[in-house]
Design a protein around this motif. Structure first.
Motif, PDB file in Angstrom:
ATOM      1  N   LEU A  92       0.834  -1.196   0.000  1.00 36.20           N
ATOM      2  CA  LEU A  92       0.000   0.000   0.000  1.00 36.20           C
ATOM      3  C   LEU A  92       0.870   1.248   0.000  1.00 36.20           C
ATOM      4  O   LEU A  92       1.886   1.304   0.685  1.00 36.20           O
ATOM      5  N   ASP A  93       0.475   2.234  -0.750  1.00 32.04           N
ATOM      6  CA  ASP A  93       1.115   3.540  -0.742  1.00 32.04           C
ATOM      7  C   ASP A  93       0.421   4.352   0.345  1.00 32.04           C
ATOM      8  O   ASP A  93      -0.567   5.049   0.099  1.00 32.04           O
ATOM      9  N   LEU A  94       0.915   4.206   1.586  1.00 26.53           N
ATOM     10  CA  LEU A  94       0.238   4.741   2.768  1.00 26.53           C
ATOM     11  C   LEU A  94       0.295   6.261   2.861  1.00 26.53           C
ATOM     12  O   LEU A  94       1.303   6.880   2.544  1.00 26.53           O
ATOM     13  N   ASP A  95      -0.802   6.828   3.330  1.00 28.55           N
ATOM     14  CA  ASP A  95      -0.846   8.231   3.688  1.00 28.55           C
ATOM     15  C   ASP A  95       0.056   8.404   4.914  1.00 28.55           C
ATOM     16  O   ASP A  95       0.216   7.478   5.702  1.00 28.55           O
ATOM     17  N   THR A  96       0.613   9.562   5.100  1.00 29.81           N
ATOM     18  CA  THR A  96       1.533   9.769   6.222  1.00 29.81           C
ATOM     19  C   THR A  96       0.829   9.960   7.558  1.00 29.81           C
ATOM     20  O   THR A  96       1.447   9.834   8.603  1.00 29.81           O
ATOM     21  N   CYS A  97      -0.474  10.252   7.549  1.00 29.57           N
ATOM     22  CA  CYS A  97      -1.209  10.461   8.798  1.00 29.57           C
ATOM     23  C   CYS A  97      -2.483   9.616   8.795  1.00 29.57           C
ATOM     24  O   CYS A  97      -3.521  10.048   8.300  1.00 29.57           O
ATOM     25  N   ILE A  98      -2.386   8.417   9.349  1.00 26.66           N
ATOM     26  CA  ILE A  98      -3.505   7.474   9.346  1.00 26.66           C
ATOM     27  C   ILE A  98      -4.741   8.038  10.065  1.00 26.66           C
ATOM     28  O   ILE A  98      -5.857   7.881   9.569  1.00 26.66           O
ATOM     29  N   PRO A  99      -4.604   8.721  11.220  1.00 26.40           N
ATOM     30  CA  PRO A  99      -5.809   9.283  11.855  1.00 26.40           C
ATOM     31  C   PRO A  99      -6.582  10.260  10.962  1.00 26.40           C
ATOM     32  O   PRO A  99      -7.804  10.328  11.034  1.00 26.40           O
ATOM     33  N   ASP A 100      -5.899  10.987  10.099  1.00 27.37           N
ATOM     34  CA  ASP A 100      -6.583  11.888   9.176  1.00 27.37           C
ATOM     35  C   ASP A 100      -7.338  11.136   8.086  1.00 27.37           C
ATOM     36  O   ASP A 100      -8.125  11.722   7.354  1.00 27.37           O
ATOM     37  N   CYS A 101      -7.106   9.833   7.975  1.00 23.34           N
ATOM     38  CA  CYS A 101      -7.747   9.012   6.944  1.00 23.34           C
ATOM     39  C   CYS A 101      -9.002   8.309   7.451  1.00 23.34           C
ATOM     40  O   CYS A 101      -9.561   7.461   6.767  1.00 23.34           O
ATOM     41  N   GLY A 102      -9.427   8.619   8.654  1.00 26.76           N
ATOM     42  CA  GLY A 102     -10.651   8.020   9.167  1.00 26.76           C
ATOM     43  C   GLY A 102     -10.416   6.932  10.198  1.00 26.76           C
ATOM     44  O   GLY A 102     -11.243   6.033  10.343  1.00 26.76           O
ATOM     45  N   TYR A 103      -9.323   7.000  10.944  1.00 22.88           N
ATOM     46  CA  TYR A 103      -9.014   6.001  11.965  1.00 22.88           C
ATOM     47  C   TYR A 103      -8.660   6.692  13.276  1.00 22.88           C
ATOM     48  O   TYR A 103      -8.073   7.768  13.284  1.00 22.88           O
ATOM     49  N   VAL A 104      -9.017   6.052  14.368  1.00 27.84           N
ATOM     50  CA  VAL A 104      -8.687   6.532  15.703  1.00 27.84           C
ATOM     51  C   VAL A 104      -7.434   5.794  16.147  1.00 27.84           C
ATOM     52  O   VAL A 104      -7.362   4.564  16.043  1.00 27.84           O
ATOM     53  N   CYS A 105      -6.446   6.526  16.646  1.00 25.64           N
ATOM     54  CA  CYS A 105      -5.212   5.907  17.136  1.00 25.64           C
ATOM     55  C   CYS A 105      -5.432   5.428  18.568  1.00 25.64           C
ATOM     56  O   CYS A 105      -5.778   6.210  19.443  1.00 25.64           O
ATOM     57  N   LEU A 106      -5.244   4.122  18.792  1.00 24.82           N
ATOM     58  CA  LEU A 106      -5.344   3.552  20.129  1.00 24.82           C
ATOM     59  C   LEU A 106      -3.967   3.402  20.754  1.00 24.82           C
ATOM     60  O   LEU A 106      -3.780   3.674  21.928  1.00 24.82           O
ATOM     61  N   ILE A 107      -3.004   2.943  19.968  1.00 24.03           N
ATOM     62  CA  ILE A 107      -1.612   2.810  20.408  1.00 24.03           C
ATOM     63  C   ILE A 107      -0.736   3.279  19.252  1.00 24.03           C
ATOM     64  O   ILE A 107      -0.820   2.721  18.149  1.00 24.03           O
ATOM     65  N   GLN A 108       0.095   4.274  19.490  1.00 28.34           N
ATOM     66  CA  GLN A 108       0.959   4.802  18.436  1.00 28.34           C
ATOM     67  C   GLN A 108       1.949   3.724  17.995  1.00 28.34           C
ATOM     68  O   GLN A 108       2.661   3.157  18.812  1.00 28.34           O
ATOM     69  N   PRO A 109       2.009   3.402  16.685  1.00 28.86           N
ATOM     70  CA  PRO A 109       2.976   2.398  16.221  1.00 28.86           C
ATOM     71  C   PRO A 109       4.399   2.945  16.303  1.00 28.86           C
ATOM     72  O   PRO A 109       4.619   4.152  16.194  1.00 28.86           O
ATOM     73  N   THR A 110       5.367   2.057  16.482  1.00 26.27           N
ATOM     74  CA  THR A 110       6.765   2.488  16.552  1.00 26.27           C
ATOM     75  C   THR A 110       7.352   2.725  15.168  1.00 26.27           C
ATOM     76  O   THR A 110       8.262   3.517  15.010  1.00 26.27           O
ATOM     77  N   ILE A 111       6.814   2.046  14.151  1.00 26.60           N
ATOM     78  CA  ILE A 111       7.241   2.237  12.766  1.00 26.60           C
ATOM     79  C   ILE A 111       6.004   2.635  11.963  1.00 26.60           C
ATOM     80  O   ILE A 111       5.006   1.920  11.980  1.00 26.60           O
ATOM     81  N   SER A 112       6.068   3.765  11.268  1.00 26.24           N
ATOM     82  CA  SER A 112       4.868   4.293  10.606  1.00 26.24           C
ATOM     83  C   SER A 112       4.345   3.398   9.486  1.00 26.24           C
ATOM     84  O   SER A 112       3.172   3.474   9.139  1.00 26.24           O
ATOM     85  N   SER A 113       5.178   2.540   8.910  1.00 30.98           N
ATOM     86  CA  SER A 113       4.723   1.675   7.823  1.00 30.98           C
ATOM     87  C   SER A 113       4.401   0.253   8.299  1.00 30.98           C
ATOM     88  O   SER A 113       4.061  -0.607   7.497  1.00 30.98           O
TER      89      SER A 113
END
Length: 154
Positions: free
Chosen positions: A48-69
């Motif tokens: 996937l060609d991921l967006d850099t800000c997953i919460p802005d894409c319609g998701y709630v962050c529960l635990i911040q990942p250590t690696i963005s990808s």
């Protein structure tokens, strides 16, 4: 023409009726985590060609990942047999889908999840502190059954 979402597809087993979905868009499992969403269908092994800000894409962050990808997220899909809404935990490693695990009403796989679709409340889930409450309506009695899944227990 530009679209706002893509599909994640796979043979997913319904937690309610045990039917297995086709690996196509019939489950309506939409995601907005790609930069240029064009109604593409992604499955295990897809990059996937991921967006850099997953919460802005319609998701709630529960635990911040250590690696963005590399992260996991819960999204929702509809069973074409019984029409009920199911959850699925999707795991990405270096932007590649490596695993999709269907979530049944009794599973506690939410512990350690990085993101959940912000549509969670539409499907009977609620987040309260470190606990997600899942509500399932018994269609015969109309009774709302709640089960709590504590995210902080290890």
């Amino acid at each position: 023409m530009s679209y706002g979402y893509d599909y994640i597809v796979g043979n997913m087993k319904c937690a309610f009726c045990d039917s297995v979905s086709k690996a196509d868009s019939c489950t309506n499992l939409q995601t907005k985590i790609c930069v240029r969403a064009q109604l593409e269908s992604y499955t295990i092994g897809s990059r996937l060609d991921l967006d850099t800000c997953i919460p802005d894409c319609g998701y709630v962050c529960l635990i911040q990942p250590t690696i963005s990808s590399s992260f996991n997220f819960i999204d929702f899909w509809g069973c074409s047999a019984c029409t009920r809404i199911n959850g699925v935990n999707i795991e990405l490693e270096e932007s590649v889908i490596i695993c999709m695990t269907c979530i049944s009403p009794s599973d506690t796989v939410i512990e350690g999840v990085n993101y959940i679709s912000d549509d969670y409340d539409l499907y009977g889930w609620g987040i309260c502190g470190s606990v997600i409450h899942r509500g399932v309506v018994d269609l015969e009695t109309g009774e709302l059954m709640i089960s709590d899944i504590n995210l902080s227990e290890k």
